[in-house]
Design a protein around this motif. Structure first.
Motif, PDB file in Angstrom:
ATOM      1  N   CYS A  43      73.056  -2.104  27.824  1.00 56.32           N
ATOM      2  CA  CYS A  43      73.652  -2.863  28.420  1.00 56.32           C
ATOM      3  C   CYS A  43      72.317  -3.220  30.262  1.00 56.32           C
ATOM      4  N   GLY A  44      71.598  -3.956  29.915  1.00 52.11           N
ATOM      5  CA  GLY A  44      70.825  -4.311  31.141  1.00 52.11           C
ATOM      6  C   GLY A  44      71.555  -5.030  32.228  1.00 52.11           C
ATOM      7  N   THR A  45      72.784  -5.503  32.416  1.00 50.35           N
ATOM      8  CA  THR A  45      73.174  -5.817  33.699  1.00 50.35           C
ATOM      9  C   THR A  45      73.462  -4.576  34.696  1.00 50.35           C
ATOM     10  N   ILE A  46      72.904  -5.268  35.803  1.00 48.24           N
ATOM     11  CA  ILE A  46      72.978  -3.400  36.889  1.00 48.24           C
ATOM     12  C   ILE A  46      73.839  -4.962  38.276  1.00 48.24           C
ATOM     13  N   ILE A  47      74.984  -3.868  38.621  1.00 47.21           N
ATOM     14  CA  ILE A  47      75.846  -4.765  39.148  1.00 47.21           C
ATOM     15  C   ILE A  47      75.932  -3.498  40.151  1.00 47.21           C
ATOM     16  N   THR A  48      75.177  -3.331  41.138  1.00 44.50           N
ATOM     17  CA  THR A  48      74.962  -2.552  42.296  1.00 44.50           C
ATOM     18  C   THR A  48      76.194  -2.345  43.201  1.00 44.50           C
ATOM     19  N   PHE A 227      82.058   3.078  32.729  1.00 43.22           N
ATOM     20  CA  PHE A 227      80.778   3.892  32.699  1.00 43.22           C
ATOM     21  C   PHE A 227      80.510   3.054  34.210  1.00 43.22           C
ATOM     22  N   GLN A 228      81.287   2.197  34.783  1.00 43.36           N
ATOM     23  CA  GLN A 228      80.354   1.503  35.335  1.00 43.36           C
ATOM     24  C   GLN A 228      80.288   2.654  36.723  1.00 43.36           C
ATOM     25  N   GLY A 229      79.415   2.655  37.349  1.00 42.36           N
ATOM     26  CA  GLY A 229      79.289   3.054  38.248  1.00 42.36           C
ATOM     27  C   GLY A 229      79.021   4.827  38.713  1.00 42.36           C
ATOM     28  N   GLY A 230      79.162   5.283  37.800  1.00 43.81           N
ATOM     29  CA  GLY A 230      78.768   6.905  37.018  1.00 43.81           C
ATOM     30  C   GLY A 230      80.454   7.216  38.005  1.00 43.81           C
ATOM     31  N   ALA A 241      92.836   2.837  37.101  1.00 45.15           N
ATOM     32  CA  ALA A 241      93.596   3.638  37.580  1.00 45.15           C
ATOM     33  C   ALA A 241      93.966   5.044  35.495  1.00 45.15           C
ATOM     34  N   ASP A 242      94.165   4.566  34.948  1.00 44.08           N
ATOM     35  CA  ASP A 242      93.990   4.896  33.817  1.00 44.08           C
ATOM     36  C   ASP A 242      92.699   5.216  32.833  1.00 44.08           C
ATOM     37  N   THR A 243      91.518   4.457  32.965  1.00 45.58           N
ATOM     38  CA  THR A 243      90.059   4.911  32.841  1.00 45.58           C
ATOM     39  C   THR A 243      89.639   5.974  33.692  1.00 45.58           C
ATOM     40  N   PRO A 244      89.246   7.671  33.000  1.00 47.23           N
ATOM     41  CA  PRO A 244      88.771   8.397  33.947  1.00 47.23           C
ATOM     42  C   PRO A 244      87.327   7.478  33.978  1.00 47.23           C
ATOM     43  N   ALA A 245      86.748   8.771  35.236  1.00 47.41           N
ATOM     44  CA  ALA A 245      85.231   8.047  35.036  1.00 47.41           C
ATOM     45  C   ALA A 245      84.317   8.631  34.189  1.00 47.41           C
ATOM     46  N   GLN A 246      83.155   8.189  34.772  1.00 49.73           N
ATOM     47  CA  GLN A 246      82.602   8.525  33.050  1.00 49.73           C
ATOM     48  C   GLN A 246      81.262   7.918  33.676  1.00 49.73           C
ATOM     49  N   ALA A 247      80.134   9.002  33.573  1.00 51.40           N
ATOM     50  CA  ALA A 247      79.162   8.944  33.843  1.00 51.40           C
ATOM     51  C   ALA A 247      77.666   8.610  33.372  1.00 51.40           C
ATOM     52  N   VAL A 248      78.032   8.298  31.510  1.00 53.27           N
ATOM     53  CA  VAL A 248      76.794   7.075  31.005  1.00 53.27           C
ATOM     54  C   VAL A 248      78.175   7.430  29.616  1.00 53.27           C
ATOM     55  N   PRO A 249      77.468   5.744  29.206  1.00 55.36           N
ATOM     56  CA  PRO A 249      78.593   5.481  27.954  1.00 55.36           C
ATOM     57  C   PRO A 249      77.669   6.182  27.422  1.00 55.36           C
ATOM     58  N   PRO A 269      86.319   8.394  28.401  1.00 54.28           N
ATOM     59  CA  PRO A 269      86.983   7.651  27.593  1.00 54.28           C
ATOM     60  C   PRO A 269      86.563   6.619  26.406  1.00 54.28           C
ATOM     61  N   ILE A 270      86.233   8.220  25.624  1.00 52.85           N
ATOM     62  CA  ILE A 270      85.022   7.667  25.028  1.00 52.85           C
ATOM     63  C   ILE A 270      85.173   6.952  23.663  1.00 52.85           C
ATOM     64  N   HIS A 271      86.695   5.999  23.333  1.00 53.80           N
ATOM     65  CA  HIS A 271      87.082   5.746  22.177  1.00 53.80           C
ATOM     66  C   HIS A 271      87.563   3.455  23.012  1.00 53.80           C
ATOM     67  N   ASN A 272      87.352   4.008  24.159  1.00 50.51           N
ATOM     68  CA  ASN A 272      86.894   2.379  24.644  1.00 50.51           C
ATOM     69  C   ASN A 272      86.788   1.653  24.144  1.00 50.51           C
ATOM     70  N   TYR A 273      87.496   0.516  24.158  1.00 54.90           N
ATOM     71  CA  TYR A 273      86.666  -1.000  24.192  1.00 54.90           C
ATOM     72  C   TYR A 273      85.179  -1.307  24.800  1.00 54.90           C
ATOM     73  N   MET A 274      85.674  -0.995  26.071  1.00 51.05           N
ATOM     74  CA  MET A 274      84.723  -1.318  27.357  1.00 51.05           C
ATOM     75  C   MET A 274      83.455  -0.361  27.177  1.00 51.05           C
ATOM     76  N   ASP A 275      83.748   0.888  26.312  1.00 45.72           N
ATOM     77  CA  ASP A 275      82.565   1.183  26.735  1.00 45.72           C
ATOM     78  C   ASP A 275      81.780   1.338  24.704  1.00 45.72           C
ATOM     79  N   TYR A 276      80.713   1.983  24.670  1.00 45.18           N
ATOM     80  CA  TYR A 276      79.447   1.510  23.662  1.00 45.18           C
ATOM     81  C   TYR A 276      79.741   2.482  22.331  1.00 45.18           C
ATOM     82  N   SER A 277      80.383   2.652  21.754  1.00 49.41           N
ATOM     83  CA  SER A 277      80.746   4.186  20.597  1.00 49.41           C
ATOM     84  C   SER A 277      80.254   3.125  19.111  1.00 49.41           C
TER      85      SER A 277
END
Length: 305
Positions: A43-48, A227-230, A241-249, A269-277
């Motif tokens: 992902c090249g998106t940078i959302i500060t 993984f937005q914002g780590g 609230a129900d997607t645990p914090a994630q540092a990296v894709p 949440p390694i199998h979530n549609y909004m992750d990168y698996s």
């Protein structure tokens, strides 16, 4: 994480984009190896943190809550205009058959089945334009002209475009999307653009089961990456609230990996549609994600869900 120089340039381009609320940058995915084979999502998106805070403040001020789920309000259908852009009339030139388009809509509906939202194919357009096919990416005039020419409907209508991303720094992208809050300022830019090989039975293994569109539509309805914002509890997270914090894709197709934010509850949440698996390992949205995006599309897209 090591990024190639092309994507460093992309990141620099993104950081220069205006941070005006409610606009968020496009979401951009995919990278190729030096040999040209697709090896990873990126992902090249940078959302500060500042941009995210401003966007969330805007959402909190404008937020219109989705209605309670009821039998007579489930599901809500979103019309889809599907634009096949190709270099020529061969499959290799991007001229995908209608069967693949239909299969993609079926996958999209399967993946969104329990969210209260479904998708109805309104029309498939076909355009032979090698310039658009090869050169469209989030920051080119070709993308602007393509969307201004082909886009149909208002904020409530999903426009999907298939291209190749074969030229320049965008080579290797899987797709990109706009967010609901983008529409007010840039209505003609609204929609999702994906690589044609990501359609079901396409040629971009292991990303050819249709999950790229599922993921990109997730952005179109208002979801961040998991993984937005780590791990930062103040500025990180996807506001769900129900997607645990994630540092990296997540990469590949793991059955388990060590928690990347061990100080916060829950495993990644390694199998979530909004992750990168890989496509085969993407399995669902959480109830919290569905609730968030229903509020997003009612607030910004006027969809009464």
């Amino acid at each position: 994480m090591r990024l190639n120089t092309a994507f460093l340039a992309l990141a620099l381009a993104i950081t220069s984009v205006s941070a005006a609320v409610p606009h968020l940058d496009h979401a951009v995915h995919g990278v190729r190896s030096a040999s040209g084979s697709l090896v990873d999502r990126l992902c090249g998106t940078i959302i500060t943190p500042e941009k995210k805070a401003a966007a969330e403040k805007d959402f909190s001020l404008k937020r219109v809550l989705a209605t309670a789920v009821a039998a007579n309000n489930w599901p809500v259908y979103i019309n889809v205009h599907f634009h096949v852009v190709a270099a020529n009339t061969s499959i290799e030139g991007g001229y995908v058959p209608q069967s693949q388009v239909d299969s993609q809509i079926e996958i999209l509906n399967k993946d969104y089945k329990n969210t209260g939202v479904q998708f109805r194919l309104d029309n498939t357009s076909r355009t032979i334009n090698a310039d658009w096919f090869e050169n469209v990416n989030p920051y080119t005039s070709e993308a602007t002209l393509m969307k201004e020419t082909l886009r149909r409907g208002g904020p409530e209508t999903l426009n999907v475009y298939t291209v190749s991303f074969d030229n320049g720094y965008a080579a290797g992208l899987l797709g990109y999307a706009t967010f609901p809050s983008d529409y007010e300022d840039e209505p003609k830019d609204d929609g999702v653009v994906i690589q044609y090989g990501t359609l079901p039975s396409g040629n971009l293994y292991p990303y050819n089961l249709g999950r790229t569109l599922t993921h990109e539509v997730g952005h179109w309805v208002g979801l961040y990456h998991t993984f937005q914002g780590g791990c930062d509890p103040e500025t990180g997270g996807d506001e769900v609230a129900d997607t645990p914090a994630q540092a990296v894709p997540t990469r590949g197709c793991p059955t388990f990996r060590p928690d990347t934010c061990p100080e916060q509850p829950g495993f990644d949440p390694i199998h979530n549609y909004m992750d990168y698996s890989d496509d085969v390992c993407m399995r669902g949205f959480t109830p919290g994600q569905a609730a968030r995006f229903r509020d997003q599309i009612r607030t910004y897209r006027g969809i009464n869900v």
